[in-house]
Write a protein that holds these residues in place. Structure first.
Motif, PDB file in Angstrom:
ATOM      1  N   VAL A  66     134.663  37.987 120.755  1.00  0.00           N
ATOM      2  CA  VAL A  66     135.834  38.850 120.907  1.00  0.00           C
ATOM      3  C   VAL A  66     136.690  38.794 119.648  1.00  0.00           C
ATOM      4  O   VAL A  66     137.134  39.833 119.130  1.00  0.00           O
ATOM      5  N   LEU A  67     136.924  37.606 119.147  1.00  0.00           N
ATOM      6  CA  LEU A  67     137.721  37.416 117.943  1.00  0.00           C
ATOM      7  C   LEU A  67     137.104  38.155 116.765  1.00  0.00           C
ATOM      8  O   LEU A  67     137.802  38.830 115.989  1.00  0.00           O
ATOM      9  N   SER A  68     135.796  38.053 116.618  1.00  0.00           N
ATOM     10  CA  SER A  68     135.118  38.733 115.521  1.00  0.00           C
ATOM     11  C   SER A  68     135.256  40.244 115.634  1.00  0.00           C
ATOM     12  O   SER A  68     135.538  40.932 114.650  1.00  0.00           O
ATOM     13  N   GLY A  69     135.051  40.767 116.840  1.00  0.00           N
ATOM     14  CA  GLY A  69     135.182  42.214 117.016  1.00  0.00           C
ATOM     15  C   GLY A  69     136.579  42.705 116.690  1.00  0.00           C
ATOM     16  O   GLY A  69     136.758  43.768 116.084  1.00  0.00           O
ATOM     17  N   PHE A  70     137.599  41.923 117.051  1.00  0.00           N
ATOM     18  CA  PHE A  70     138.982  42.297 116.775  1.00  0.00           C
ATOM     19  C   PHE A  70     139.276  42.263 115.276  1.00  0.00           C
ATOM     20  O   PHE A  70     139.823  43.216 114.709  1.00  0.00           O
ATOM     21  N   VAL A  71     138.887  41.161 114.628  1.00  0.00           N
ATOM     22  CA  VAL A  71     139.204  40.989 113.203  1.00  0.00           C
ATOM     23  C   VAL A  71     138.441  41.987 112.337  1.00  0.00           C
ATOM     24  O   VAL A  71     139.015  42.585 111.418  1.00  0.00           O
ATOM     25  N   ILE A  72     137.163  42.175 112.623  1.00  0.00           N
ATOM     26  CA  ILE A  72     136.378  43.128 111.848  1.00  0.00           C
ATOM     27  C   ILE A  72     136.932  44.538 112.019  1.00  0.00           C
ATOM     28  O   ILE A  72     137.028  45.316 111.056  1.00  0.00           O
ATOM     29  N   SER A  73     137.324  44.886 113.235  1.00  0.00           N
ATOM     30  CA  SER A  73     137.899  46.213 113.465  1.00  0.00           C
ATOM     31  C   SER A  73     139.201  46.382 112.701  1.00  0.00           C
ATOM     32  O   SER A  73     139.472  47.459 112.142  1.00  0.00           O
ATOM     33  N   SER A  74     140.026  45.335 112.661  1.00  0.00           N
ATOM     34  CA  SER A  74     141.306  45.447 111.969  1.00  0.00           C
ATOM     35  C   SER A  74     141.117  45.651 110.475  1.00  0.00           C
ATOM     36  O   SER A  74     141.942  46.300 109.830  1.00  0.00           O
ATOM     37  N   GLY A  75     140.032  45.133 109.912  1.00  0.00           N
ATOM     38  CA  GLY A  75     139.812  45.278 108.482  1.00  0.00           C
ATOM     39  C   GLY A  75     139.023  46.514 108.096  1.00  0.00           C
ATOM     40  O   GLY A  75     139.132  46.988 106.963  1.00  0.00           O
ATOM     41  N   TYR A  76     138.223  47.050 109.031  1.00  0.00           N
ATOM     42  CA  TYR A  76     137.286  48.116 108.663  1.00  0.00           C
ATOM     43  C   TYR A  76     137.381  49.346 109.563  1.00  0.00           C
ATOM     44  O   TYR A  76     136.477  50.177 109.568  1.00  0.00           O
ATOM     45  N   ALA A  77     138.454  49.474 110.327  1.00  0.00           N
ATOM     46  CA  ALA A  77     138.569  50.613 111.244  1.00  0.00           C
ATOM     47  C   ALA A  77     138.485  51.943 110.501  1.00  0.00           C
ATOM     48  O   ALA A  77     137.762  52.853 110.917  1.00  0.00           O
ATOM     49  N   ARG A  78     139.212  52.068 109.412  1.00  0.00           N
ATOM     50  CA  ARG A  78     139.173  53.328 108.658  1.00  0.00           C
ATOM     51  C   ARG A  78     137.843  53.512 107.946  1.00  0.00           C
ATOM     52  O   ARG A  78     137.296  54.620 107.900  1.00  0.00           O
ATOM     53  N   THR A  79     137.309  52.443 107.385  1.00  0.00           N
ATOM     54  CA  THR A  79     136.064  52.542 106.632  1.00  0.00           C
ATOM     55  C   THR A  79     134.923  53.032 107.504  1.00  0.00           C
ATOM     56  O   THR A  79     134.103  53.853 107.075  1.00  0.00           O
ATOM     57  N   PHE A  80     134.865  52.549 108.757  1.00  0.00           N
ATOM     58  CA  PHE A  80     133.760  52.906 109.628  1.00  0.00           C
ATOM     59  C   PHE A  80     134.156  53.934 110.679  1.00  0.00           C
ATOM     60  O   PHE A  80     133.480  54.067 111.701  1.00  0.00           O
ATOM     61  N   ALA A  81     135.234  54.656 110.434  1.00  0.00           N
ATOM     62  CA  ALA A  81     135.593  55.746 111.341  1.00  0.00           C
ATOM     63  C   ALA A  81     134.516  56.824 111.325  1.00  0.00           C
ATOM     64  O   ALA A  81     134.333  57.563 112.292  1.00  0.00           O
ATOM     65  N   ARG A  82     133.798  56.911 110.224  1.00  0.00           N
ATOM     66  CA  ARG A  82     132.620  57.779 110.094  1.00  0.00           C
ATOM     67  C   ARG A  82     131.629  57.037 109.208  1.00  0.00           C
ATOM     68  O   ARG A  82     131.946  55.968 108.699  1.00  0.00           O
ATOM     69  N   GLU A 163     125.701  37.873 116.260  1.00  0.00           N
ATOM     70  CA  GLU A 163     126.830  38.555 115.633  1.00  0.00           C
ATOM     71  C   GLU A 163     126.362  39.424 114.479  1.00  0.00           C
ATOM     72  O   GLU A 163     126.895  40.511 114.250  1.00  0.00           O
ATOM     73  N   TRP A 164     125.358  38.950 113.745  1.00  0.00           N
ATOM     74  CA  TRP A 164     124.786  39.749 112.659  1.00  0.00           C
ATOM     75  C   TRP A 164     124.231  41.069 113.205  1.00  0.00           C
ATOM     76  O   TRP A 164     124.381  42.123 112.574  1.00  0.00           O
ATOM     77  N   ALA A 165     123.643  41.038 114.378  1.00  0.00           N
ATOM     78  CA  ALA A 165     123.161  42.263 115.008  1.00  0.00           C
ATOM     79  C   ALA A 165     124.321  43.223 115.283  1.00  0.00           C
ATOM     80  O   ALA A 165     124.184  44.447 115.129  1.00  0.00           O
ATOM     81  N   CYS A 166     125.482  42.676 115.665  1.00  0.00           N
ATOM     82  CA  CYS A 166     126.667  43.521 115.872  1.00  0.00           C
ATOM     83  C   CYS A 166     127.100  44.177 114.574  1.00  0.00           C
ATOM     84  O   CYS A 166     127.497  45.348 114.552  1.00  0.00           O
ATOM     85  N   TYR A 167     127.040  43.433 113.466  1.00  0.00           N
ATOM     86  CA  TYR A 167     127.408  43.998 112.168  1.00  0.00           C
ATOM     87  C   TYR A 167     126.480  45.159 111.801  1.00  0.00           C
ATOM     88  O   TYR A 167     126.926  46.161 111.229  1.00  0.00           O
ATOM     89  N   LEU A 168     125.202  45.009 112.117  1.00  0.00           N
ATOM     90  CA  LEU A 168     124.227  46.027 111.726  1.00  0.00           C
ATOM     91  C   LEU A 168     124.474  47.363 112.423  1.00  0.00           C
ATOM     92  O   LEU A 168     124.103  48.416 111.882  1.00  0.00           O
ATOM     93  N   VAL A 169     125.074  47.332 113.608  1.00  0.00           N
ATOM     94  CA  VAL A 169     125.331  48.586 114.335  1.00  0.00           C
ATOM     95  C   VAL A 169     126.813  48.953 114.298  1.00  0.00           C
ATOM     96  O   VAL A 169     127.238  49.850 115.034  1.00  0.00           O
ATOM     97  N   LEU A 170     127.590  48.297 113.438  1.00  0.00           N
ATOM     98  CA  LEU A 170     129.023  48.574 113.384  1.00  0.00           C
ATOM     99  C   LEU A 170     129.346  50.041 113.105  1.00  0.00           C
ATOM    100  O   LEU A 170     130.287  50.590 113.699  1.00  0.00           O
TER     101      LEU A 170
END
Length: 400
Positions: A66-82, A163-170
């Motif tokens: 959960v912590l990873s999903g929150f932190v990664i989203s806070s840093g990359y929300a705009r980058t991975f919006a598309r 978690e690496w699998a989560c990064y791959l489908v981010l």
């Protein structure tokens, strides 16, 4: 006035010290979980302390996701919006690898060498795994993708692999989460994300094998997605995170009590996930005594060393237990000394792994790539690490 009609407060951005500091304490609980059977064998009187952690402390890994999903989203929300493009996505993956992969490879290399030497001497180190498929899955970070027959080599790596699998489908996950545009939709999305592992394992089983090496991806994806949804809840202007932040202490207490209560009723501790996950957005508001405690210098350093501690402690405990055991440390007095040696060795090796491998390799790997167009100025965790450098060494590595 409806919640949607109120002015939307901005979500906390940048460095959130308490979300760094909590990592060290979560890693410490993981150490206690894996130390428990050895400690109880040496000092049976400690069972009252260690056994609850042994059987129910695994929930901290779900909080890690959960912590990873929150932190990664806070840093990359705009980058991975598309779709961000191959260069930006590649740099993101490279930055994530730089955080843990060098230490992982170093520990794995030591384990392989130790197994080969022990076999040459006619002995065998427990949980060594084979030198073919099991080793390949560790190297390629696929040991936590399911279908494994056991935890082999460095067992805790399964969670980093998942978690690496989560990064791959981010690039697929974040645009999906960002389609939740109202607080109500985000709350529903959070509950659905938490339901992914809970429903899956209701059918598959909550036994240790299923949730760690046979079928761990529903657990990782569900909790990671829950963390991303909690950040989206802040982004759409919900007042729920702010309300949680005003009572961070009680939120932490309720999360702990939910695990205790569910366990006391004989149900799987993972069922507490929807409550436990709320600790993350509560801490993200940066209020209260718990936030201040997790933001102290000691807590930040613990968070910084957490990856190294996570990766070295199981190999150390397994190897050291061949010399530190009830036979060589008989009685409660010597048994306590043995337990302390196992704990101290984990911390010392974590510090060495961080200083000798993790930090130098991370800097080297990140210098190899240039900032991709459209990427954030710096990933959140990289800014966190620089702030910890200022705290612990009196200088910053920014601009190097």
């Amino acid at each position: 006035m409806s919640e949607q009609a109120r002015p939307r407060p901005s979500a906390p951005t940048g460095l959130i010290p308490s979300l760094v500091g909590i990592r060290g304490y979560l890693a410490l609980i993981v150490v206690i979980v894996h130390l428990a059977p050895y400690a109880v064998a040496m000092v049976p009187a400690t069972a009252g302390f260690f056994v609850p952690f042994w059987h129910h402390g695994y929930v901290v890994l779900d909080l890690f996701f959960v912590l990873s999903g929150f932190v990664i989203s806070s840093g990359y929300a705009r980058t991975f919006a598309r779709w961000p493009g191959r260069a930006t996505f590649g740099k993101f993956l490279w930055a994530r690898l730089s955080r843990f992969y060098p230490v992982h490879l170093a520990v794995l290399a030591v384990m392989v060498a130790a197994v080969l030497v022990s076999r040459a001497l006619g002995d065998e180190i427990p949980h060594g795994g084979n030198l073919t498929w099991d080793l390949l899955r560790q190297i390629t970070l696929t040991s936590g993708w399911g279908g494994a027959h056991a935890l082999t080599w460095n067992g805790p790596v399964w969670s980093l692999s998942a978690e690496w699998a989560c990064y791959l489908v981010l690039p697929l996950l974040l645009p999906l989460v960002q389609r939740l545009r109202t607080p109500a939709a985000c709350v529903i999305g959070y509950l659905v994300a938490c339901a992914i592992p809970l429903v899956c394992y209701s059918f598959l089983g909550f036994d240790d094998g299923t949730i760690t090496y046979e079928m761990p991806l529903p657990r990782a994806f569900g909790a990671f997605l829950a963390g991303a949804t909690l950040f989206q809840l802040q982004s759409v202007g919900s007042r729920i995170p702010a309300a949680l932040g005003r009572v961070t202490g009680p939120v932490v207490a309720v999360a702990f009590l939910s695990i205790v209560g569910i366990a006391a009723l004989g149900h799987p501790s993972m069922l507490a996930l929807p409550v436990v996950g709320l600790v993350v957005p509560a801490l993200a508001q940066r209020h209260g005594a718990v936030d201040r405690f997790l933001s102290t210098r000691v807590s930040l350093l613990g968070g910084e060393y957490s990856v190294a501690l996570f990766l070295v402690h199981v190999p150390w405990i397994i190897a050291a237990s061949m010399l530190i055991n009830p036979r060589t440390f008989p009685g409660s007095g010597w048994g306590v000394v043995g337990i302390l040696l196992l704990v101290a060795g984990s911390f010392v090796l974590a510090w060495l792994a961080y200083v000798v491998v993790e930090r130098p390799a991370q800097k080297w790997m990140r210098r190899l790539v240039k900032r991709a167009p459209g990427a954030p100025r710096k990933p959140v965790e990289e800014r966190v690490e620089e702030r910890v450098d200022v705290t612990s060494h009196g200088r910053s590595d920014a601009g190097k």
